[in-house]
Design a protein around this motif. Structure first.
Motif, PDB file in Angstrom:
ATOM      1  N   UNK A 180       0.840  -1.216   0.000  1.00 44.30           N
ATOM      2  CA  UNK A 180       0.000   0.000   0.000  1.00 44.30           C
ATOM      3  C   UNK A 180       0.863   1.250   0.000  1.00 44.30           C
ATOM      4  N   UNK A 181       0.525   2.179  -0.886  1.00 44.13           N
ATOM      5  CA  UNK A 181       1.354   3.381  -1.026  1.00 44.13           C
ATOM      6  C   UNK A 181       1.081   4.425   0.048  1.00 44.13           C
ATOM      7  N   UNK A 182       0.005   4.277   0.830  1.00 41.11           N
ATOM      8  CA  UNK A 182      -0.259   5.202   1.923  1.00 41.11           C
ATOM      9  C   UNK A 182      -0.717   6.579   1.501  1.00 41.11           C
ATOM     10  N   UNK A 183      -1.109   6.755   0.269  1.00 38.03           N
ATOM     11  CA  UNK A 183      -1.559   8.064  -0.207  1.00 38.03           C
ATOM     12  C   UNK A 183      -3.059   8.235   0.025  1.00 38.03           C
ATOM     13  N   UNK A 337      -2.384   0.695  -4.748  1.00 38.07           N
ATOM     14  CA  UNK A 337      -3.652   1.330  -4.396  1.00 38.07           C
ATOM     15  C   UNK A 337      -4.771   0.295  -4.463  1.00 38.07           C
ATOM     16  N   UNK A 338      -5.998   0.735  -4.272  1.00 30.61           N
ATOM     17  CA  UNK A 338      -7.133  -0.180  -4.204  1.00 30.61           C
ATOM     18  C   UNK A 338      -8.304   0.412  -4.976  1.00 30.61           C
ATOM     19  N   UNK A 339      -8.938  -0.413  -5.764  1.00 31.42           N
ATOM     20  CA  UNK A 339     -10.138   0.005  -6.493  1.00 31.42           C
ATOM     21  C   UNK A 339     -11.362  -0.362  -5.660  1.00 31.42           C
ATOM     22  N   UNK A 340     -12.220   0.623  -5.405  1.00 34.70           N
ATOM     23  CA  UNK A 340     -13.396   0.407  -4.577  1.00 34.70           C
ATOM     24  C   UNK A 340     -14.663   0.804  -5.337  1.00 34.70           C
TER      25      UNK A 340
END
Length: 428
Positions: A180-183, A337-340
Motif C-alpha cells: 500500500x502506497x499510503x496516499x 492502491x485499491x479500487x473500490x
C-alpha cells in the motif's frame, strides 16, 4: 509461468510478407468458423461437446488433404492456437463470473489476427529502435522496438487494423502486488459532459476530441462516398465491391482507428495517474450494457426519442467506462492502491455536505447542484465524486446494493439450458 503483461509493437512486413499475413488472417477466421460450426452440430446431434484436443487431430488430417491446401498454408501452431482460443471462449461462456456470451462466428470484415504460441516465435534486437521477430513459414519481420519486452514471451498475435500491422506479445514478468502506497484516496465520477471529475480536484478532466474538425469533415465525406459506391455496386456490379470502394473503406478504417488510438491514450493516462497517486480509487459500479441499451423498441411498440438515446449511447461508449474500470483493476494492483466500486444509487442527487437525497437539488440535470435542504452549491459532477469517495470510505468498496444481478448457482442443467437457448440464435 503464464503471461501477466502485454507488449504491443508496430510491425513492418514487406509487400510479400503482407500478402502472406493477410491470407493467414482469413484462413484463421475460416478455421474458427468451421470449428465452431462443428461443435454446434455435434452438440445438437449427439449432445456432447468437442474440445480442442480432438479438433487438433481433425486439423492434422485436413492439412494433409489436397482439397484443403489453403489450410496447410497456415502454420500448424497458429491453427492449434485458434482452437485453444475457441476453448477459452467456451470456458468464458460457461463461467458465471464472466460476462461473455456464446462464441460468435467471425465475418469477413472482422479484424485479421493470427495467434501463435511463444515457442513458435523468436525475437532478436537490431539496435535501439528496431528488432525482428521470427514467424514460422515466413521468416524474420521487422518491428519498431518502442519499449523493452522485459520478460519471457509466452504467446504472440499478429493483427491488422486501419493503420497497419501490429504484433502483441504476452510476456511473463512475474508481477507481484505492490505494498500500500499510503496516499490519500479519491472518488471519481465518470460522465459525458465531464469525462472524469476527481473529488480532490477543482476542475474536470476532459477527453480531447478523437478527430479534429478537418478529420471529422473528411470522415463524413468518406461515409457519404461509401454509401453512394455501395448503391452503385448493388445496381450495376451485382453487389461486388470495386477497388475504389475498397480504398474508401480503408480510408474510413484509418480515421476510425486513429480516433480509437487517441481515446485509448487518454484512458491509459487517466487510469495510470489515478492508480499511482491515490491510496484508493472509488468509482460507481455501473452496468454499461444496460445504460447503453437501444430504445428502438418493436414495430408494435416503437420507442421514443430514439435518435437522442442513440447519441447518448455513443457519448457514453466514447468515454469507455468499462475499459477504465478494467484498467484500474490491474493498475491499482501494480501501484499499491485499491479500487473500490460503490453502489451508484442517487450519487447525482445526494448532497455531499448534508447527505440528503432530493431530485430537486439538481433540476433539469444541469451542471449546478444546489441542495434545497442546506443550501450547499457545487458542480454536479464534483459533488457526485465527493459522495462516491465518502461511500468508498464507509463501505471499503462493498457493492452490497449493487445494480449487478446476483450470481446464478452453476449446475449442469443450467449450462445445458443456457446452451440450448443461445446456440440456435447464434447458428442462424
Amino acid at each position: 509461468m503464464k503471461a501477466d503483461m502485454g507488449r504491443r509493437y508496430r510491425l513492418y512486413p514487406t509487400s510479400v510478407q503482407e500478402r502472406v499475413l493477410t491470407g493467414w488472417g482469413h484462413t484463421a477466421r475460416a478455421l474458427w468458423n468451421v470449428a465452431l460450426a462443428q461443435r454446434v452440430h455435434v452438440y445438437e446431434q449427439r449432445g456432447r461437446t468437442v474440445r480442442a484436443v480432438e479438433q487438433c487431430r481433425f486439423l492434422t488430417q485436413a492439412r494433409a488433404e489436397s482439397e484443403l491446401a489453403w489450410l496447410a498454408e497456415l502454420p500448424a501452431q497458429a491453427g492449434q492456437q485458434v482452437l485453444r482460443h475457441l476453448d477459452a471462449a467456451y470456458d468464458n461462456f460457461f463461467s458465471h463470473a464472466h460476462p461473455a456470451g456464446f462464441p460468435a462466428f467471425k465475418r469477413r470484415g472482422h479484424r485479421l489476427s493470427v495467434p501463435l504460441p511463444g515457442q513458435a516465435v523468436a525475437v532478436r534486437k537490431l539496435n535501439r529502435h528496431w528488432a525482428e521477430v521470427y514467424l514460422p513459414k515466413l521468416g524474420w519481420v521487422r518491428f519498431r522496438l518502442s519499449r523493452a519486452l522485459g520478460g519471457t514471451i509466452r504467446n504472440a498475435t499478429v493483427s491488422r487494423d486501419g493503420t497497419g500491422w501490429h504484433i502483441a506479445f504476452g510476456v511473463a514478468i512475474g508481477i507481484k502486488a505492490a505494498l500500500p502506497n499510503g496516499k490519500p484516496g479519491c472518488g471519481v465520477d465518470f460522465g459525458v459532459a465531464a469525462s472524469a471529475y476527481v473529488s480532490t480536484e477543482t476542475a474536470p478532466r476532459l477527453k480531447p476530441p478523437g478527430l479534429t474538425a478537418a478529420e471529422g469533415a473528411r470522415l463524413r465525406n468518406l461515409e457519404r462516398r461509401k454509401a453512394r459506391q455501395i448503391t452503385y455496386a448493388k445496381k450495376h456490379n451485382g453487389g461486388k465491391y470495386s477497388n475504389r470502394l475498397r480504398r474508401t473503406i480503408a480510408q474510413i478504417g484509418k480515421l476510425k482507428t486513429r480516433e480509437a488510438n487517441r481515446r485509448q491514450d487518454f484512458t491509459h493516462q487517466l487510469t495510470t495517474d489515478l492508480a499511482k497517486n491515490h491510496g484508493f480509487v472509488g468509482i460507481e459500479d455501473l452496468r454499461v450494457t444496460s445504460m447503453t441499451g437501444s430504445a428502438k423498441g418493436t414495430l408494435e411498440q416503437p420507442g421514443r426519442n430514439v435518435r437522442a438515446k442513440s447519441g447518448l449511447n455513443r457519448s457514453i461508449l466514447d468515454n469507455c467506462p468499462g475499459t477504465r474500470r478494467r484498467q484500474l483493476e490491474y493498475k491499482c494492483h501494480l501501484y499499491g492502491s485499491e479500487l473500490r466500486p460503490v453502489p451508484p444509487y442517487h450519487t447525482s442527487q445526494t448532497c455531499a455536505a448534508c447527505g440528503k437525497v432530493d431530485p430537486e437539488s439538481r433540476k433539469g440535470c444541469g451542471r449546478l447542484f444546489a441542495c434545497v435542504h442546506c443550501g450547499h452549491e457545487d458542480d454536479a459532477d464534483h459533488n457526485a465524486s465527493v459522495e462516491i469517495e465518502a461511500r468508498a470510505r464507509r463501505t471499503g468498496g462493498s457493492v452490497t446494493n449493487s445494480t449487478r444481478r446476483r450470481p446464478v448457482v452453476p449446475s449442469p442443467a443450467h449450462r445445458r439450458r443456457r446452451m440450448r437457448e443461445t446456440q440456435p440464435a447464434t447458428y442462424e
